[in-house]
Motif scaffolding. Structure first.
Motif, PDB file in Angstrom:
ATOM      1  N   THR A  75     -35.870 -25.106  49.225  1.00 36.64           N
ATOM      2  CA  THR A  75     -35.174 -26.428  49.139  1.00 36.64           C
ATOM      3  C   THR A  75     -35.340 -27.460  49.955  1.00 36.64           C
ATOM      4  O   THR A  75     -35.263 -28.803  49.789  1.00 36.64           O
ATOM      5  CB  THR A  75     -33.818 -26.149  48.665  1.00 36.64           C
ATOM      6  N   LEU A  80     -36.933 -32.485  46.349  1.00 30.59           N
ATOM      7  CA  LEU A  80     -36.737 -32.774  45.150  1.00 30.59           C
ATOM      8  C   LEU A  80     -36.141 -33.861  44.749  1.00 30.59           C
ATOM      9  O   LEU A  80     -35.394 -34.857  45.578  1.00 30.59           O
ATOM     10  CB  LEU A  80     -35.599 -31.592  44.484  1.00 30.59           C
ATOM     11  N   VAL A  86     -37.194 -27.966  37.765  1.00 30.13           N
ATOM     12  CA  VAL A  86     -37.465 -27.133  38.877  1.00 30.13           C
ATOM     13  C   VAL A  86     -37.560 -25.639  38.431  1.00 30.13           C
ATOM     14  O   VAL A  86     -36.626 -25.393  37.687  1.00 30.13           O
ATOM     15  CB  VAL A  86     -36.530 -27.150  40.036  1.00 30.13           C
ATOM     16  N   ASP A  88     -37.595 -21.623  39.801  1.00 26.93           N
ATOM     17  CA  ASP A  88     -37.755 -20.878  40.976  1.00 26.93           C
ATOM     18  C   ASP A  88     -38.047 -19.449  40.649  1.00 26.93           C
ATOM     19  O   ASP A  88     -37.490 -18.801  39.979  1.00 26.93           O
ATOM     20  CB  ASP A  88     -36.069 -20.781  41.720  1.00 26.93           C
ATOM     21  N   ASP A  96     -31.223 -20.581  45.576  1.00 33.04           N
ATOM     22  CA  ASP A  96     -31.960 -21.873  45.595  1.00 33.04           C
ATOM     23  C   ASP A  96     -32.009 -22.452  44.221  1.00 33.04           C
ATOM     24  O   ASP A  96     -32.371 -23.733  44.107  1.00 33.04           O
ATOM     25  CB  ASP A  96     -33.704 -21.254  45.920  1.00 33.04           C
ATOM     26  N   SER A 100     -31.013 -26.353  44.058  1.00 29.92           N
ATOM     27  CA  SER A 100     -31.925 -27.392  43.327  1.00 29.92           C
ATOM     28  C   SER A 100     -31.140 -27.970  42.274  1.00 29.92           C
ATOM     29  O   SER A 100     -31.307 -29.169  42.131  1.00 29.92           O
ATOM     30  CB  SER A 100     -33.175 -26.610  42.792  1.00 29.92           C
ATOM     31  N   ARG A 103     -29.726 -31.041  43.372  1.00 32.67           N
ATOM     32  CA  ARG A 103     -30.501 -32.081  43.986  1.00 32.67           C
ATOM     33  C   ARG A 103     -31.134 -32.936  42.892  1.00 32.67           C
ATOM     34  O   ARG A 103     -31.346 -34.136  42.788  1.00 32.67           O
ATOM     35  CB  ARG A 103     -31.634 -31.400  44.776  1.00 32.67           C
ATOM     36  N   ALA A 110     -32.672 -26.810  36.383  1.00 29.03           N
ATOM     37  CA  ALA A 110     -33.453 -25.810  37.481  1.00 29.03           C
ATOM     38  C   ALA A 110     -33.462 -24.560  36.805  1.00 29.03           C
ATOM     39  O   ALA A 110     -32.483 -24.085  36.050  1.00 29.03           O
ATOM     40  CB  ALA A 110     -32.356 -25.775  38.575  1.00 29.03           C
TER      41      ALA A 110
END
Length: 259
Positions: A75, A80, A86, A88, A96, A100, A103, A110
């Motif tokens: 991250t 971001l 996003v 992961d 994470d 994320s 963000r 996410a």
């Protein structure tokens, strides 16, 4: 006797299920770089929660921090933006994904993808405890991502791609789900080009994130073959002789290769 791809995958699944149970107080933890659990592959330096800044750790439930088994902080390099989607890969305890989600904000999403039921349960609880609602945890393999093509802006991952037994499939799947111009920003274990596959195996086990690591040139060539450009592989810290934690970044080409 040689170990099959399916046997290696089951070893990884069992290892990370054990780690999730340990965080829940049900056993001993282990994962990449965790010493005895990884058969002495590394001394633990350069792995886990210490790779996150104190202010980031303060944002997270304790269980998410304790479940961190990565070799970097994707991250911190993924840049971001508000409203992005996003993904992961190998999301583990969700550290994470939670970072994320914050963000990208309420207009972003996410996703976390993991094959281990115990980690998925832990990650969902961690997300609830963190109060983030723009997250979705999916069960599946990183070689077969259960998302549509061109649906993701950024793919991140933390010390997981090295554990795949079909890395070409992983890189191709990342290219498939990313939108044109989408970004890859992962932390991984990467070998110096001078090491053969046998020499990598001498330095640590597969489930310890060492034996299965790609060499730097292999990573670069694999990403270019999967349709990426602006590929960089930057070593950040050594975890064994000739083996490094690394930041891998790339951008999906806006035009198909050969267009």
């Amino acid at each position: 006797m040689a170990t099959s791809a399916e046997e290696l995958r089951e070893q990884v699944r069992a290892r990370y299920a054990q780690s999730a149970r340990a965080v829940a107080g049900e056993g001993d933890g282990c994962g990449c770089g965790s010493g005895a659990c990884c058969e002495g592959d590394t001394d633990g330096a350069g792995f886990g929660e210490a790779l996150y800044a104190a202010e980031q750790r303060d944002e997270l439930p304790d269980a998410a921090v304790l479940a961190s088994l990565g070799c970097g902080n994707p991250t911190a390099v993924a840049q971001l933006h508000e409203g992005e989607t996003v993904l992961d890969l190998g999301s583990g305890g969700g550290i994470d994904v939670i970072l994320s989600a914050r963000r990208v904000g309420s207009t972003g999403t996410a996703y976390g993808l993991d094959m281990t039921d115990e980690m998925l349960a832990l990650a969902r609880q961690n997300a609830r405890d963190a109060g983030v609602t723009n997250v979705h945890f999916l069960k599946g393999l990183i070689e077969q991502i259960p998302l549509p093509a061109d649906s993701v802006d950024v793919v991140i991952s933390n010390c997981v791609i090295n554990l795949s037994t079909d890395k070409a499939a992983v890189l191709a799947e990342i290219g498939r789900v990313l939108r044109p111009g989408g970004r890859l920003g992962v932390s991984d274990i990467v070998a110096e080009d001078r090491l053969t596959a046998g020499e990598r195996a001498e330095r640590g086990s597969y489930v310890g994130c060492i034996a299965g690591a790609l060499a730097k040139a292999e990573y670069e060539a694999g990403l270019e073959a999967a349709g990426f450009e602006q590929v960089t592989v930057e070593f950040t810290h050594q975890v064994a002789d000739g083996m490094h934690g690394a930041i891998v970044k790339a951008v999906k080409a806006s035009e198909p290769a050969g267009a």
